[in-house]
Design a protein around this motif. Structure first.
Motif, PDB file in Angstrom:
ATOM      1  N   GLY A 240       0.813  -1.212   0.000  1.00 20.53           N
ATOM      2  CA  GLY A 240       0.000   0.000   0.000  1.00 20.53           C
ATOM      3  C   GLY A 240       0.843   1.256   0.000  1.00 20.53           C
ATOM      4  N   VAL A 241       0.276   2.335   0.539  1.00 18.09           N
ATOM      5  CA  VAL A 241       1.012   3.603   0.648  1.00 18.09           C
ATOM      6  C   VAL A 241       1.777   3.580   1.963  1.00 18.09           C
ATOM      7  CG1 VAL A 241       0.830   6.118   0.790  1.00 18.09           C
ATOM      8  CG2 VAL A 241      -0.709   4.830  -0.725  1.00 18.09           C
ATOM      9  N   VAL A 242       3.088   3.517   1.858  1.00 18.73           N
ATOM     10  CA  VAL A 242       3.943   3.333   3.028  1.00 18.73           C
ATOM     11  C   VAL A 242       5.165   4.248   2.927  1.00 18.73           C
ATOM     12  CG1 VAL A 242       3.221   0.943   3.405  1.00 18.73           C
ATOM     13  CG2 VAL A 242       5.161   1.429   1.883  1.00 18.73           C
ATOM     14  N   GLN A 243       5.922   4.305   4.016  1.00 18.22           N
ATOM     15  CA  GLN A 243       7.191   5.007   3.965  1.00 18.22           C
ATOM     16  C   GLN A 243       8.086   4.351   2.914  1.00 18.22           C
ATOM     17  OE1 GLN A 243       8.730   7.654   5.448  1.00 18.22           O
ATOM     18  NE2 GLN A 243       6.896   8.319   6.561  1.00 18.22           N
ATOM     19  N   LEU A 244       8.901   5.152   2.260  1.00 19.49           N
ATOM     20  CA  LEU A 244       9.707   4.670   1.134  1.00 19.49           C
ATOM     21  C   LEU A 244      10.508   3.424   1.495  1.00 19.49           C
ATOM     22  CD1 LEU A 244      11.670   6.833  -1.360  1.00 19.49           C
ATOM     23  CD2 LEU A 244      12.815   4.933  -0.248  1.00 19.49           C
ATOM     24  N   SER A 245      11.077   3.405   2.678  1.00 23.06           N
ATOM     25  CA  SER A 245      11.939   2.279   3.067  1.00 23.06           C
ATOM     26  C   SER A 245      11.161   0.982   3.255  1.00 23.06           C
ATOM     27  CB  SER A 245      12.683   2.615   4.363  1.00 23.06           C
ATOM     28  OG  SER A 245      11.760   2.860   5.415  1.00 23.06           O
ATOM     29  N   GLU A 246       9.818   1.054   3.301  1.00 25.49           N
ATOM     30  CA  GLU A 246       8.999  -0.121   3.563  1.00 25.49           C
ATOM     31  C   GLU A 246       8.451  -0.757   2.281  1.00 25.49           C
ATOM     32  OE1 GLU A 246       5.930   1.005   6.310  1.00 25.49           O
ATOM     33  OE2 GLU A 246       7.333   1.962   7.686  1.00 25.49           O
ATOM     34  N   TRP A 247       8.756  -0.170   1.126  1.00 23.12           N
ATOM     35  CA  TRP A 247       8.186  -0.696  -0.118  1.00 23.12           C
ATOM     36  C   TRP A 247       9.190  -1.591  -0.833  1.00 23.12           C
ATOM     37  CZ3 TRP A 247       8.153  -1.388  -5.336  1.00 23.12           C
ATOM     38  CH2 TRP A 247       6.921  -1.704  -5.913  1.00 23.12           C
ATOM     39  N   HIS A 248       8.972  -2.905  -0.738  1.00 24.67           N
ATOM     40  CA  HIS A 248       9.772  -3.904  -1.465  1.00 24.67           C
ATOM     41  C   HIS A 248      11.272  -3.613  -1.354  1.00 24.67           C
ATOM     42  CE1 HIS A 248       6.319  -5.727  -3.930  1.00 24.67           C
ATOM     43  NE2 HIS A 248       5.762  -4.776  -3.190  1.00 24.67           N
ATOM     44  N   GLN A 249      11.701  -3.353  -0.143  1.00 22.82           N
ATOM     45  CA  GLN A 249      13.094  -2.968   0.071  1.00 22.82           C
ATOM     46  C   GLN A 249      14.041  -4.100  -0.317  1.00 22.82           C
ATOM     47  OE1 GLN A 249      15.126  -0.626   0.003  1.00 22.82           O
ATOM     48  NE2 GLN A 249      14.903   0.380   1.976  1.00 22.82           N
ATOM     49  N   ASP A 250      15.101  -3.769  -1.036  1.00 24.69           N
ATOM     50  CA  ASP A 250      16.092  -4.778  -1.418  1.00 24.69           C
ATOM     51  C   ASP A 250      17.504  -4.384  -1.023  1.00 24.69           C
ATOM     52  OD1 ASP A 250      16.610  -2.760  -3.198  1.00 24.69           O
ATOM     53  OD2 ASP A 250      16.171  -3.906  -5.013  1.00 24.69           O
ATOM     54  N   SER A 251      17.640  -3.243  -0.334  1.00 26.47           N
ATOM     55  CA  SER A 251      18.954  -2.803   0.134  1.00 26.47           C
ATOM     56  C   SER A 251      18.743  -1.778   1.239  1.00 26.47           C
ATOM     57  CB  SER A 251      19.784  -2.191  -1.011  1.00 26.47           C
ATOM     58  OG  SER A 251      19.124  -1.046  -1.521  1.00 26.47           O
ATOM     59  N   ALA A 252      19.787  -1.470   1.941  1.00 27.36           N
ATOM     60  CA  ALA A 252      19.699  -0.497   3.031  1.00 27.36           C
ATOM     61  C   ALA A 252      19.876   0.910   2.477  1.00 27.36           C
ATOM     62  CB  ALA A 252      20.767  -0.787   4.082  1.00 27.36           C
ATOM     63  N   ASP A 253      18.787   1.672   2.430  1.00 26.08           N
ATOM     64  CA  ASP A 253      18.837   3.039   1.922  1.00 26.08           C
ATOM     65  C   ASP A 253      18.857   4.031   3.073  1.00 26.08           C
ATOM     66  OD1 ASP A 253      18.774   2.456  -0.801  1.00 26.08           O
ATOM     67  OD2 ASP A 253      16.601   2.223  -0.775  1.00 26.08           O
ATOM     68  N   ALA A 254      19.327   5.238   2.791  1.00 24.97           N
ATOM     69  CA  ALA A 254      19.281   6.310   3.777  1.00 24.97           C
ATOM     70  C   ALA A 254      17.826   6.650   4.088  1.00 24.97           C
ATOM     71  CB  ALA A 254      20.008   7.542   3.238  1.00 24.97           C
ATOM     72  N   TYR A 255      17.600   7.189   5.291  1.00 24.23           N
ATOM     73  CA  TYR A 255      16.238   7.564   5.678  1.00 24.23           C
ATOM     74  C   TYR A 255      15.765   8.757   4.845  1.00 24.23           C
ATOM     75  CZ  TYR A 255      12.287   9.504   8.154  1.00 24.23           C
ATOM     76  OH  TYR A 255      11.044  10.009   8.452  1.00 24.23           O
ATOM     77  N   ILE A 256      14.516   8.685   4.448  1.00 23.42           N
ATOM     78  CA  ILE A 256      13.892   9.813   3.766  1.00 23.42           C
ATOM     79  C   ILE A 256      12.431   9.855   4.186  1.00 23.42           C
ATOM     80  CG2 ILE A 256      13.548   8.331   1.735  1.00 23.42           C
ATOM     81  CD1 ILE A 256      13.441  10.848   0.025  1.00 23.42           C
ATOM     82  N   SER A 257      11.952  11.021   4.534  1.00 24.36           N
ATOM     83  CA  SER A 257      10.546  11.182   4.939  1.00 24.36           C
ATOM     84  C   SER A 257       9.710  11.325   3.687  1.00 24.36           C
ATOM     85  CB  SER A 257      10.370  12.398   5.854  1.00 24.36           C
ATOM     86  OG  SER A 257       9.028  12.504   6.269  1.00 24.36           O
ATOM     87  N   ALA A 258       9.249  10.182   3.170  1.00 29.30           N
ATOM     88  CA  ALA A 258       8.475  10.178   1.941  1.00 29.30           C
ATOM     89  C   ALA A 258       7.554   8.971   1.926  1.00 29.30           C
ATOM     90  CB  ALA A 258       9.392  10.132   0.717  1.00 29.30           C
ATOM     91  N   TYR A 259       6.376   9.174   1.336  1.00 27.25           N
ATOM     92  CA  TYR A 259       5.438   8.070   1.132  1.00 27.25           C
ATOM     93  C   TYR A 259       5.495   7.636  -0.328  1.00 27.25           C
ATOM     94  CZ  TYR A 259       3.376   8.907   5.716  1.00 27.25           C
ATOM     95  OH  TYR A 259       3.175   9.048   7.068  1.00 27.25           O
ATOM     96  N   VAL A 260       5.332   6.341  -0.518  1.00 25.53           N
ATOM     97  CA  VAL A 260       5.364   5.787  -1.867  1.00 25.53           C
ATOM     98  C   VAL A 260       4.237   4.777  -2.012  1.00 25.53           C
ATOM     99  CG1 VAL A 260       7.871   6.047  -1.936  1.00 25.53           C
ATOM    100  CG2 VAL A 260       6.878   3.839  -1.345  1.00 25.53           C
ATOM    101  N   GLY A 261       3.900   4.497  -3.265  1.00 24.10           N
ATOM    102  CA  GLY A 261       2.914   3.478  -3.536  1.00 24.10           C
ATOM    103  C   GLY A 261       2.900   3.137  -5.010  1.00 24.10           C
ATOM    104  N   VAL A 262       2.380   1.960  -5.312  1.00 26.41           N
ATOM    105  CA  VAL A 262       2.183   1.507  -6.679  1.00 26.41           C
ATOM    106  C   VAL A 262       0.777   0.919  -6.754  1.00 26.41           C
ATOM    107  CG1 VAL A 262       2.904  -0.089  -8.499  1.00 26.41           C
ATOM    108  CG2 VAL A 262       4.633   1.045  -7.066  1.00 26.41           C
ATOM    109  N   ALA A 263       0.024   1.261  -7.779  1.00 25.79           N
ATOM    110  CA  ALA A 263      -1.350   0.787  -7.890  1.00 25.79           C
ATOM    111  C   ALA A 263      -1.676   0.444  -9.342  1.00 25.79           C
ATOM    112  CB  ALA A 263      -2.328   1.850  -7.384  1.00 25.79           C
ATOM    113  N   LYS A 264      -2.647  -0.457  -9.497  1.00 26.27           N
ATOM    114  CA  LYS A 264      -3.033  -0.964 -10.816  1.00 26.27           C
ATOM    115  C   LYS A 264      -4.433  -0.498 -11.178  1.00 26.27           C
ATOM    116  CE  LYS A 264      -3.555  -5.309 -13.417  1.00 26.27           C
ATOM    117  NZ  LYS A 264      -3.475  -6.791 -13.344  1.00 26.27           N
ATOM    118  N   LYS A 265      -4.612  -0.184 -12.457  1.00 26.78           N
ATOM    119  CA  LYS A 265      -5.936   0.150 -12.959  1.00 26.78           C
ATOM    120  C   LYS A 265      -6.621  -1.115 -13.467  1.00 26.78           C
ATOM    121  CE  LYS A 265      -8.432   3.263 -16.093  1.00 26.78           C
ATOM    122  NZ  LYS A 265      -8.330   4.429 -17.008  1.00 26.78           N
ATOM    123  N   SER A 266      -7.770  -1.397 -12.922  1.00 26.59           N
ATOM    124  CA  SER A 266      -8.500  -2.611 -13.302  1.00 26.59           C
ATOM    125  C   SER A 266      -9.023  -2.506 -14.741  1.00 26.59           C
ATOM    126  CB  SER A 266      -9.665  -2.834 -12.355  1.00 26.59           C
ATOM    127  OG  SER A 266      -9.182  -3.010 -11.037  1.00 26.59           O
TER     128      SER A 266
END
Length: 266
Positions: A240-266
């Protein structure tokens, strides 16, 4: 200041550009003294800015790879910025050499460099347009020629909407893009926020906003709920819409105060 021959005549070298500052933070070379001065002022307040910019870039990489895994092979990157290592076409065409990419930015230096970089790439192009005017983007001949709007598209709006003030009605603009997307398309967004920042950090953020007010793109931070609203009518993919570091993380990134999300159109 003397204008270099490769710099478009419309560029004001006396005013910093948010896009060129971002290029500086990412370690790029397509920036000018006025941009570096402003960027260094930001770094004095927030020394982690370069790391935060790289974290955003990391999300872009993860989002593009996720979309490729879902079968997306054409991308529209709005507010794409100046080309640096790890651009969308580089990521996508590593997996599918026929993947198509259109970069869109209002910044003339970004478009000039993107155009030069893509001169020998038949499956990628760059256009100068303002994402706040969706029809000018969607009806652009280069966009129409490169992308097939009868097939699913990956629409990317990474680290750009926080440069669009409420007065420009960004939610209405994004709604127009959502409407234009074919069924099966995806929208990926990252957006700066002040939620969860302690008082000292809020004071620092205000000082950083003062610096960006001198640029062509003042900052407009938003809450998680406001970011989630950009995905209205779409189906958010986990988590869902989460902090950047919580979206499919694959490496240790620096902290950033940002929300991210990916969504599909049906």
């Amino acid at each position: 200041m003397e204008q270099a021959s490769w710099v478009p005549s419309s560029v004001d070298l006396d005013r910093p550009s948010a896009a060129r500052m971002y290029d500086y933070f990412l370690g790029g070379s397509h920036n000018f003294a006025v941009d570096r001065e402003a960027a260094k002022s930001v770094e004095q307040i927030f020394p982690g800015m370069a790391g935060a910019s790289r974290a955003n870039r990391s999300f872009l990489r993860r989002a593009v790879r996720y979309l490729l895994a879902q079968g997306i092979d054409q991308f529209l990157d709005l507010g794409s910025g100046i080309p640096t290592v790890g651009n969308v076409h580089e990521i996508a065409q590593q997996s599918d050499r026929n993947a198509k990419v259109v970069y869109v930015d209002v910044e003339p230096v970004a478009v000039a460099h993107s155009t030069a970089m893509l001169v020998d790439n038949p499956n990628a192009t760059a256009v100068q347009a303002d994402l706040r005017n969706p029809d000018s983007v969607l009806e652009n001949p280069a966009v129409q020629d490169m992308l097939d709007f009868t097939r699913a598209i990956g629409l990317l709006m990474v680290a750009v909407l926080h440069f669009v003030p409420d007065s420009d009605n960004p939610h209405k603009a994004v709604a127009r893009y959502r409407e234009a997307l074919p069924s099966g398309s995806y929208l990926a967004i990252s957006h700066g926020s002040l939620e969860g920042i302690h008082q000292d950090g809020l004071e620092d953020s205000e000082r950083i906003q003062d610096i960006y007010r001198r640029t062509d793109s003042p900052l407009a931070f938003r809450t998680r709920d406001e970011v989630a609203e950009f995905f209205t009518t779409l189906d958010l993919v986990d988590p869902g819409v989460v902090q950047l570091s919580e979206w499919h993380q694959d490496s240790a990134d620096a902290y950033i105060s940002a929300y991210v999300g990916v969504a599909k159109k049906s």
